[in-house]
Design an enzyme around this catalytic site. Structure first.
Site, PDB file in Angstrom:
ATOM      1  N   LYS A 105       0.787  -1.095  -0.178  1.00  0.00           N
ATOM      2  CA  LYS A 105       0.123  -0.001  -0.127  1.00  0.00           C
ATOM      3  C   LYS A 105       0.615   1.187   0.042  1.00  0.00           C
ATOM      4  O   LYS A 105       0.304   2.435  -0.195  1.00  0.00           O
ATOM      5  CB  LYS A 105      -0.937  -0.063   1.346  1.00  0.00           C
ATOM      6  CG  LYS A 105      -2.105  -1.060   0.873  1.00  0.00           C
ATOM      7  CD  LYS A 105      -3.362  -0.687   1.909  1.00  0.00           C
ATOM      8  CE  LYS A 105      -4.378  -1.599   1.355  1.00  0.00           C
ATOM      9  NZ  LYS A 105      -5.651  -1.539   2.404  1.00  0.00           N
ATOM     10  N   LYS A 117      -4.619  -9.171  -6.504  1.00  0.00           N
ATOM     11  CA  LYS A 117      -6.052  -9.276  -5.634  1.00  0.00           C
ATOM     12  C   LYS A 117      -7.013  -8.408  -6.063  1.00  0.00           C
ATOM     13  O   LYS A 117      -6.603  -7.110  -6.456  1.00  0.00           O
ATOM     14  CB  LYS A 117      -5.528  -9.201  -4.194  1.00  0.00           C
ATOM     15  CG  LYS A 117      -6.915  -9.713  -3.410  1.00  0.00           C
ATOM     16  CD  LYS A 117      -6.379  -9.232  -1.870  1.00  0.00           C
ATOM     17  CE  LYS A 117      -6.822  -7.592  -1.778  1.00  0.00           C
ATOM     18  NZ  LYS A 117      -7.281  -7.624  -0.228  1.00  0.00           N
ATOM     19  N   LYS A 144     -11.583  -3.376  -3.411  1.00  0.00           N
ATOM     20  CA  LYS A 144     -12.518  -2.626  -3.614  1.00  0.00           C
ATOM     21  C   LYS A 144     -12.128  -1.084  -4.047  1.00  0.00           C
ATOM     22  O   LYS A 144     -12.931  -0.360  -4.548  1.00  0.00           O
ATOM     23  CB  LYS A 144     -13.517  -2.733  -2.202  1.00  0.00           C
ATOM     24  CG  LYS A 144     -12.868  -2.004  -0.995  1.00  0.00           C
ATOM     25  CD  LYS A 144     -13.727  -2.086  -0.012  1.00  0.00           C
ATOM     26  CE  LYS A 144     -13.836  -2.999   1.080  1.00  0.00           C
ATOM     27  NZ  LYS A 144     -12.414  -3.054   1.921  1.00  0.00           N
TER      28      LYS A 144
END
Ligand code: AQP
Length: 339
Positions: A118, A201, A204
């Site tokens: 991230k 992956k 959202k």
């Protein structure tokens, strides 16, 4: 350790209201939550404190928090059996997270794959410290409820390992305080990949249009996304770990996770079919999952006051347990009790 609800062992899990929930969230987490709710004393939270580790628009965060709770119920979580609550409604999560942050070695936190992923594309100065401390908050979520089992997708396994290490450290230094939790991954669907990029992956918060199937996508839109999913030129329908076959493997995995059929019979079923047939059948079973969930979701959103009353009851029940564990941890670590 104390167990509520008779002698049933406890379960804790949550999802961030950081965007629209995906079929990955459903197959990796929600479907398992529903499956264990009669056997365990289950606590399911909407983890809004986690969501703000990345900037969120305030009105949107509030809306997504309610929407997520409604999706839990629409997906089959029964509020009469399981406890549904909002993480920030229970201050004990933040309080225990601070204690655990103080005990978490920086090296452990910096080694977390999710933190590295991230922050990979961000400048050092723009990375919030919350992203680094995310696993300590997640450890607090789990340990506050003395949870024995944590049903999650496999991207969370490293955080679970971290939670266990931290619990062990605390128990060793300050005396038996926390139950040691175990991870539970689904047999199929522990990691659903992006339709447009089947080596990454499904997330959202990913912005590309054809990446994720959202649980509230209308069925026609979901079908279109599946129709556009990346495949390959092998023309062979079988499960495979090969990167070049990741698209077909992902479609088969979605099919398997929804139907619960064994891999061999799925491969036999598709042995004389083409990629178009596979996409159509995956789209059919996704549609069969989304349609009833969305119908129930609409009913819930129209039922004035119901969702708020579920969250209020959840807050009271979860708060009581969380407070008791926090108090014990505070005593054990040496905080002076207020008179
Ligand atoms: N693609 C996935 N396949 C299987 N399980 C998944 N989960 C998430 N994506 C997949 C599982 O859903 C639960 C809640 O995840 P989360 O929202 O708290 O955090 P996340 O894993 O970071 O999910 P996202 O969708 O990727 O969110 P963003 O984009 O906001 O970071 C967990 O049990 C997770 O394993």
């Amino acid at each position: 350790m104390a167990k509520a609800n008779g002698n049933k062992p406890r379960v804790l899990s949550g999802i961030q209201p950081s965007g629209n929930l995906t079929i990955g969230n459903y197959l990796g987490a929600l479907k398992q939550w529903v499956a264990v709710q009669r056997e365990y004393d289950c606590f399911y939270c909407v983890v809004d404190l986690h969501a703000i580790t990345v900037a969120q628009a305030p009105a949107e965060l509030r809306r997504k928090t309610r929407e997520s709770a409604a999706i839990y119920i629409a997906a089959g979580i029964d509020p009469e059996i399981s406890t549904i609550f909002v993480q920030s409604h229970i201050p004990a999560h933040s309080e225990l997270a601070w204690i655990l942050t103080c005990m978490a070695p920086l090296g452990w936190l910096q080694r977390m794959t999710q933190f590295k992923d991230k922050t990979a594309k961000q400048m050092q100065d723009s990375i919030g410290a919350g992203l680094l401390n995310y696993p300590s908050l997640m450890a607090a979520d789990i340990l506050l409820y003395q949870a024995e089992l944590v049903p999650v997708g496999d991207d969370q396994n490293q955080h679970l390992e971290f939670t266990r290490d931290l619990a062990q450290r605390f128990n060793h230094l300050y005396g038996e305080t926390f139950t040691m939790p175990s991870v539970m991954n689904p047999q199929a669907g522990a990691r659903i990949m992006g339709l447009d990029r089947p080596t990454a992956k499904m997330s959202k918060s990913e912005e590309s249009d054809n990446h994720a199937i959202f649980l509230l996508d209308d069925v026609g839109r979901a079908r279109k996304k599946i129709g556009r999913a990346v495949t390959d030129s092998f023309r062979e329908i079988r499960f495979s770990e090969d990167k070049e076959r990741a698209g077909i493997n992902n479609l088969l995995t979605i099919y398997q996770a929804i139907t619960d059929e064994p891999r061999a019979s799925i491969e036999a079923h598709f042995s004389d079919k083409g990629y178009g047939d596979l996409k159509r059948e995956v789209a059919d079973c996704v549609a069969d999952t989304l349609a009833p969930l969305q119908a129930r979701y609409q009913e819930l959103m129209e039922e004035a006051g119901y969702l708020d009353s579920v969250l209020k009851i959840g807050r009271e029940k979860a708060g009581e347990i969380a407070e008791a564990t926090l108090k014990k941890a505070q005593e054990n670590i040496g905080f002076l009790a207020p008179s």
